[in-house]
Design an enzyme around this catalytic site. Structure first.
Site, short mmCIF file in Angstrom:
data_model
loop_
_atom_site.label_atom_id
_atom_site.label_comp_id
_atom_site.label_asym_id
_atom_site.label_seq_id
_atom_site.Cartn_x
_atom_site.Cartn_y
_atom_site.Cartn_z
N LYS A 15 26.41 6.82 11.35
CA LYS A 15 25.20 6.21 11.94
C LYS A 15 25.43 4.77 12.36
O LYS A 15 25.08 4.36 13.46
CB LYS A 15 24.02 6.23 10.94
CG LYS A 15 23.52 7.61 10.57
CD LYS A 15 22.23 7.54 9.77
CE LYS A 15 22.37 6.88 8.41
NZ LYS A 15 23.22 7.61 7.45
N ARG A 90 13.70 7.77 5.35
CA ARG A 90 14.57 8.58 4.49
C ARG A 90 13.75 9.49 3.59
O ARG A 90 14.33 10.27 2.83
CB ARG A 90 15.39 7.67 3.59
CG ARG A 90 16.81 7.38 4.10
CD ARG A 90 17.44 6.42 3.11
NE ARG A 90 18.86 6.38 3.06
CZ ARG A 90 19.61 5.48 3.71
NH1 ARG A 90 19.06 4.62 4.52
NH2 ARG A 90 20.92 5.46 3.53
N ARG A 129 35.97 3.68 3.83
CA ARG A 129 35.20 2.76 4.66
C ARG A 129 35.37 1.31 4.20
O ARG A 129 35.37 1.02 3.01
CB ARG A 129 33.72 3.16 4.59
CG ARG A 129 32.78 2.21 5.29
CD ARG A 129 31.54 2.89 5.73
NE ARG A 129 30.58 3.07 4.66
CZ ARG A 129 29.38 3.60 4.85
NH1 ARG A 129 29.03 4.05 6.03
NH2 ARG A 129 28.55 3.74 3.84
N ARG A 162 31.94 -1.69 0.37
CA ARG A 162 30.57 -1.82 -0.13
C ARG A 162 30.50 -1.39 -1.59
O ARG A 162 31.16 -0.43 -1.99
CB ARG A 162 29.64 -0.92 0.70
CG ARG A 162 29.11 -1.58 1.94
CD ARG A 162 28.39 -0.62 2.85
NE ARG A 162 27.41 0.24 2.19
CZ ARG A 162 26.55 1.00 2.85
NH1 ARG A 162 26.53 0.99 4.17
NH2 ARG A 162 25.71 1.77 2.20
N ARG A 173 23.76 9.23 -3.81
CA ARG A 173 23.23 9.08 -2.44
C ARG A 173 23.17 10.43 -1.72
O ARG A 173 22.21 10.71 -1.02
CB ARG A 173 24.10 8.10 -1.65
CG ARG A 173 23.81 6.65 -2.02
CD ARG A 173 24.97 5.74 -1.69
NE ARG A 173 25.11 5.50 -0.28
CZ ARG A 173 26.25 5.08 0.28
NH1 ARG A 173 27.33 4.90 -0.44
NH2 ARG A 173 26.31 4.85 1.57
P1 AMP Z 1 22.57 2.44 4.32
O1 AMP Z 1 23.28 1.21 4.77
O2 AMP Z 1 21.61 2.98 5.36
O3 AMP Z 1 23.50 3.50 3.78
O4 AMP Z 1 21.64 2.00 3.08
C1 AMP Z 1 22.21 1.46 1.90
C2 AMP Z 1 21.24 1.62 0.76
O5 AMP Z 1 20.02 0.89 1.03
C3 AMP Z 1 20.76 3.04 0.49
O6 AMP Z 1 21.69 3.79 -0.30
C4 AMP Z 1 19.45 2.79 -0.23
O7 AMP Z 1 19.69 2.37 -1.58
C5 AMP Z 1 18.89 1.58 0.52
N1 AMP Z 1 18.06 2.03 1.66
C6 AMP Z 1 18.34 1.87 2.98
N2 AMP Z 1 17.38 2.42 3.74
C7 AMP Z 1 16.47 2.94 2.88
C8 AMP Z 1 15.26 3.67 3.04
N3 AMP Z 1 14.79 3.99 4.26
N4 AMP Z 1 14.58 4.03 1.92
C9 AMP Z 1 15.04 3.72 0.70
N5 AMP Z 1 16.18 3.07 0.46
C10 AMP Z 1 16.90 2.67 1.54
#
Ligand code: AMP
Length: 216
Positions: A15, A90, A129, A162, A173
């Protein structure tokens, strides 16, 4: 041209990489809740501290917090070229809230793009990554290497892994993805907004396919 877009897919589906290419090509505002949380964590704000306690374990940040930051972001006036929501919604409550917010700001969602990817490949992608600590540009130890080992091509910043890209957090996740996020596919299929793409192809091929679709 479709311009208010949601980008969906499991962690590691690509993404972030695709979002950066689409944003560079079409000038969409990139709204990544994950990036917003990481920024707040870097700045050490109250939001950042709260988000960190969930993110480091792979858990989802509570809906009311996440919906709040998206509501605020969608009220800004830099969205005329469209927006790309990356990592939001999400959960079903987030998707329901987004329907209301999109109506309030008169910016209806035009399309939901779902990136399909098998689980083995997700684990390979995530464990290799790397991201730039300064600008967030994505890399991979095998398939997207920087020109100079450990150094970002874009800004010269240091590359890092990360904190939530470890095996334990990834399992959590993926679990959240299956339980909370996957049901959104039906939610958007019912609204005739969903289109799925195979994300196993080369990232430029994927960009071409999705560009054609958006410009249709
Ligand atoms: P990402 O970079 O999109 O993988 O997001 C990293 C982390 O941020 C996720 O594993 C969640 O802990 C938190 N996070 C990001 N977007 C959301 C969302 N829409 N709802 C809840 N937690 C989120």
């Amino acid at each position: 041209m479709k311009k208010n877009i949601i980008l969906m897919g499991p962690p590691g589906a690509g993404k972030g990489t695709l979002a950066k290419k689409l944003v560079a090509k079409y000038g969409f505002a990139h709204i990544s809740t994950g990036d917003m949380f990481r920024e707040a964590m870097k700045e050490g704000t109250e939001l950042g501290l709260l988000a960190k306690s969930y993110i480091d374990h792979g858990d989802l940040v509570p809906d009311e917090v996440t919906i709040g930051i998206v509501r605020e972001r969608l009220s800004k006036n830099d969205l005329d070229k469209g927006f790309l929501l990356d990592g939001f919604p999400r959960t079903i409550p987030q998707a329901e809230a987004l329907e209301i917010i999109a109506k309030e700001v008169s910016r209806p969602i035009d399309s939901v793009i779902n990136l399909d990817c098998d689980e083995k490949e997700l684990i390979r992608r995530i464990s290799g990554r790397r991201v730039c600590k300064s600008c967030g540009a994505p890399y991979h130890v095998d398939t997207m290497r920087p020109k100079v080992e450990g150094v970002c091509d874009v800004c010269g910043g240091p590359l890092m892994q990360r904190a939530d890209d470890n095996e334990e957090a990834l399992k959590v996740r993926l679990d959240h993805y299956v339980k909370s996020t996957k049901p959104l596919l039906d939610f958007y299929r019912d609204r005739k907004l969903l289109s799925s793409f195979n994300s196993l192809v080369d990232s430029n091929v994927l960009l071409d396919e999705i560009s054609k679709f958006l410009e249709k």
